[in-house]
Scaffold this motif. Structure first.
Motif, PDB file in Angstrom:
ATOM      1  N   UNK A  86       0.838  -1.204   0.000  1.00 26.57           N
ATOM      2  CA  UNK A  86       0.000   0.000   0.000  1.00 26.57           C
ATOM      3  C   UNK A  86       0.871   1.252   0.000  1.00 26.57           C
ATOM      4  N   UNK A  87       1.890   1.252   0.851  1.00 29.85           N
ATOM      5  CA  UNK A  87       2.776   2.414   0.951  1.00 29.85           C
ATOM      6  C   UNK A  87       3.503   2.655  -0.367  1.00 29.85           C
ATOM      7  N   UNK A  88       4.004   1.588  -0.981  1.00 29.45           N
ATOM      8  CA  UNK A  88       4.706   1.740  -2.263  1.00 29.45           C
ATOM      9  C   UNK A  88       3.771   2.213  -3.375  1.00 29.45           C
ATOM     10  N   UNK A  89       2.487   1.862  -3.272  1.00 33.48           N
ATOM     11  CA  UNK A  89       1.528   2.233  -4.319  1.00 33.48           C
ATOM     12  C   UNK A  89       0.995   3.646  -4.135  1.00 33.48           C
ATOM     13  N   UNK A  90       0.623   4.001  -2.898  1.00 32.48           N
ATOM     14  CA  UNK A  90      -0.079   5.265  -2.665  1.00 32.48           C
ATOM     15  C   UNK A  90       0.754   6.337  -1.962  1.00 32.48           C
ATOM     16  N   UNK A  91       1.834   5.947  -1.293  1.00 35.45           N
ATOM     17  CA  UNK A  91       2.658   6.918  -0.566  1.00 35.45           C
ATOM     18  C   UNK A  91       1.793   7.830   0.327  1.00 35.45           C
ATOM     19  N   UNK A  92       0.947   7.237   1.195  1.00 39.41           N
ATOM     20  CA  UNK A  92       0.021   8.051   1.984  1.00 39.41           C
ATOM     21  C   UNK A  92       0.685   8.706   3.194  1.00 39.41           C
ATOM     22  N   UNK A  93       0.055   9.790   3.673  1.00 41.04           N
ATOM     23  CA  UNK A  93       0.513  10.422   4.911  1.00 41.04           C
ATOM     24  C   UNK A  93       0.265   9.510   6.108  1.00 41.04           C
ATOM     25  N   UNK A  94      -0.859   8.788   6.066  1.00 40.95           N
ATOM     26  CA  UNK A  94      -1.312   8.054   7.245  1.00 40.95           C
ATOM     27  C   UNK A  94      -2.002   6.760   6.828  1.00 40.95           C
ATOM     28  N   UNK A  95      -1.732   5.698   7.584  1.00 40.59           N
ATOM     29  CA  UNK A  95      -2.495   4.460   7.482  1.00 40.59           C
ATOM     30  C   UNK A  95      -3.081   4.167   8.851  1.00 40.59           C
ATOM     31  N   UNK A  96      -4.389   3.946   8.901  1.00 40.37           N
ATOM     32  CA  UNK A  96      -5.064   3.627  10.163  1.00 40.37           C
ATOM     33  C   UNK A  96      -5.555   2.193  10.099  1.00 40.37           C
ATOM     34  N   UNK A  97      -5.223   1.415  11.121  1.00 40.10           N
ATOM     35  CA  UNK A  97      -5.710   0.043  11.242  1.00 40.10           C
ATOM     36  C   UNK A  97      -6.876   0.027  12.220  1.00 40.10           C
ATOM     37  N   UNK A  98      -7.994  -0.526  11.788  1.00 40.82           N
ATOM     38  CA  UNK A  98      -9.162  -0.637  12.650  1.00 40.82           C
ATOM     39  C   UNK A  98      -9.669  -2.068  12.673  1.00 40.82           C
ATOM     40  N   UNK A  99     -10.808  -2.267  13.316  1.00 42.33           N
ATOM     41  CA  UNK A  99     -11.391  -3.596  13.424  1.00 42.33           C
ATOM     42  C   UNK A  99     -10.925  -4.312  14.676  1.00 42.33           C
ATOM     43  N   UNK A 100     -11.336  -5.574  14.785  1.00 39.61           N
ATOM     44  CA  UNK A 100     -11.037  -6.351  15.983  1.00 39.61           C
ATOM     45  C   UNK A 100      -9.564  -6.510  16.267  1.00 39.61           C
ATOM     46  N   UNK A 101      -8.730  -6.453  15.221  1.00 40.22           N
ATOM     47  CA  UNK A 101      -7.290  -6.657  15.387  1.00 40.22           C
ATOM     48  C   UNK A 101      -6.665  -5.612  16.296  1.00 40.22           C
ATOM     49  N   UNK A 102      -7.335  -4.477  16.470  1.00 44.54           N
ATOM     50  CA  UNK A 102      -6.821  -3.416  17.350  1.00 44.54           C
ATOM     51  C   UNK A 102      -6.602  -3.947  18.764  1.00 44.54           C
ATOM     52  N   UNK A 103      -7.389  -4.940  19.174  1.00 43.84           N
ATOM     53  CA  UNK A 103      -7.251  -5.506  20.524  1.00 43.84           C
ATOM     54  C   UNK A 103      -5.890  -6.170  20.733  1.00 43.84           C
TER      55      UNK A 103
END
Length: 398
Positions: free
Chosen positions: A331-348
């Motif tokens: 994702x980073x190599x494709x979009x070069x975003x400022x921010x990536x946010x991880x959500x969902x149950x995995x946050x636990x």
């Protein structure tokens, strides 16, 4: 009388571009000063003063409090009038239906939640009708729109639920069904895009121009923000990161492909990994926590076991973390975003998996890209769905 005045003025606002621009700026950025509104919108200060005077007269916004000075006189801050309108939101998730009644300033006035496991399509629709009716009866202002958030892909413009995996729905015309019943405009969006908008306007992504939201639960969904706006793609299908290939020799995914990110790193995959090893004789706290009945193993039980030091649970969380890191590097190599946010149950499990995710990104992403991309775990949870959905309704109304 006030109710009727606001109802009439809502129709005026929707037809006036500059008034709509100012109102939405106050709604999404407030509390905010008139000077800041002028800076953001590009309108002249006198124009902003005239428009905000009208919006105050219409009782759509209110003068909130005195702000901090940046050198001159302290500004008077504006925000949405909480009593201006109410918005109803229905969230149909994998296992629950949740209804919300929102105030004009996007706060929950009433919340209703129902378990819908093993409900038929007809039963869920009837429950929707009941919840909407209940919330409408509890409203104290006009309800100019209803937001419906669906688990799984949707055609947002047509308001169709294309496929809701856990419910077995295919091509259900949600917008038509609810509008035909209540004669109120209905706006349909999928849950991950809705969460993304909640994060963008009211969460940790506020003010960001480029951001990717990745929701890792029983499935894996994502949404893309480019130039401060949701990127949908030419067929409204952008963001299906969960169905990119991580391992060509991997297990079969629900989409029919093999080795998809979702098949390798979702909560569903996590449960399969752990249960399979326990059945093959591995010892784990997970088995004790379900009294030996492996059908009752859930992601939450695995997270709890991992936090208690269970080696099997930790092993597979780290395995999933490596896959997440690989996907984020792509994702980073494709979009070069400022921010990536991880959500969902995995946050636990963030305290267990974060370091491995970052290490994998550093190994596989271009240094020039990953050094400027910040990785965060969402702390909004369900609030992101609610606020994102209300914002969708208001953006379409104003």
């Amino acid at each position: 009388m006030i109710y009727n005045m606001i109802s009439k003025d809502l129709k005026r606002i929707s037809k006036n571009t500059n008034q709509s621009l100012v109102l939405n700026t106050v709604r999404q950025k407030g509390p905010i000063s008139r000077a800041e509104i002028a800076r953001i919108t590009g309108l002249t200060p006198p124009t902003v003063t005239n428009i905000t005077a009208k919006l105050l007269k219409y009782q759509l916004i209110v003068e909130y409090k005195i702000g901090e000075s940046s050198g001159g006189r302290r500004p008077l801050l504006l925000k949405m009038n909480p009593d201006a309108i109410n918005v109803i939101v229905i969230y149909v998730g994998p296992n629950r239906l949740i209804g919300y009644l929102s105030s004009g300033d996007i706060n929950v006035l009433k919340r209703q939640s129902y378990e819908i496991t093993r409900f038929s399509k007809e039963e869920i629709i009837e429950l929707m009708f009941t919840v909407i009716s209940n919330l409408k009866e509890n409203s104290n202002a006009e309800v100019p729109g209803i937001g419906v958030v669906m688990h799984g892909p949707v055609k947002s413009e047509e308001g169709i639920s294309i496929f809701a995996p856990n419910l077995g729905w295919r091509n259900v015309p949600i917008k038509y069904i609810i509008e035909n019943k209540f004669h109120i405009p209905v706006f349909v969006e999928n849950d991950v895009r809705t969460m993304t908008l909640g994060e963008l306007y009211y969460g940790s992504a506020r003010g960001k121009n480029s951001m990717i939201f990745l929701n890792i639960g029983y499935g894996i969904g994502s949404a893309i923000i480019l130039d401060g706006k949701l990127y949908r793609g030419c067929s409204d299908s952008a963001g299906e990161v969960g169905h990119t290939t991580i391992d060509v020799s991997g297990p079969k995914c629900s989409c029919g492909n093999y080795g998809c990110f979702e098949a390798m790193a979702s909560e569903r995959a996590l449960v399969k990994y752990v249960v399979k090893d326990i059945k093959e004789g591995r010892k784990s706290l997970v088995e004790d926590m379900v009294n030996g009945n492996l059908e009752y193993v859930t992601p939450e039980i695995i997270y709890e076991a991992a936090h208690q030091g269970d080696l099997l649970a930790q092993q597979y969380l780290l395995k999933i973390a490596r896959y997440i890191g690989i996907a984020l590097a792509n994702i980073i190599n494709t979009f070069n975003p400022e921010l990536i946010i991880l959500g969902g149950g995995i946050v636990k499990a963030k305290s267990i998996i974060k370091e491995t995710i970052i290490d994998m990104i550093k190994q596989r992403a271009l240094e020039s890209s990953y050094k400027v991309s910040k990785i965060q775990f969402s702390n909004m949870g369900e609030e992101a769905v609610f606020k994102g959905a209300v914002d969708i309704v208001m953006s379409n109304i104003f």
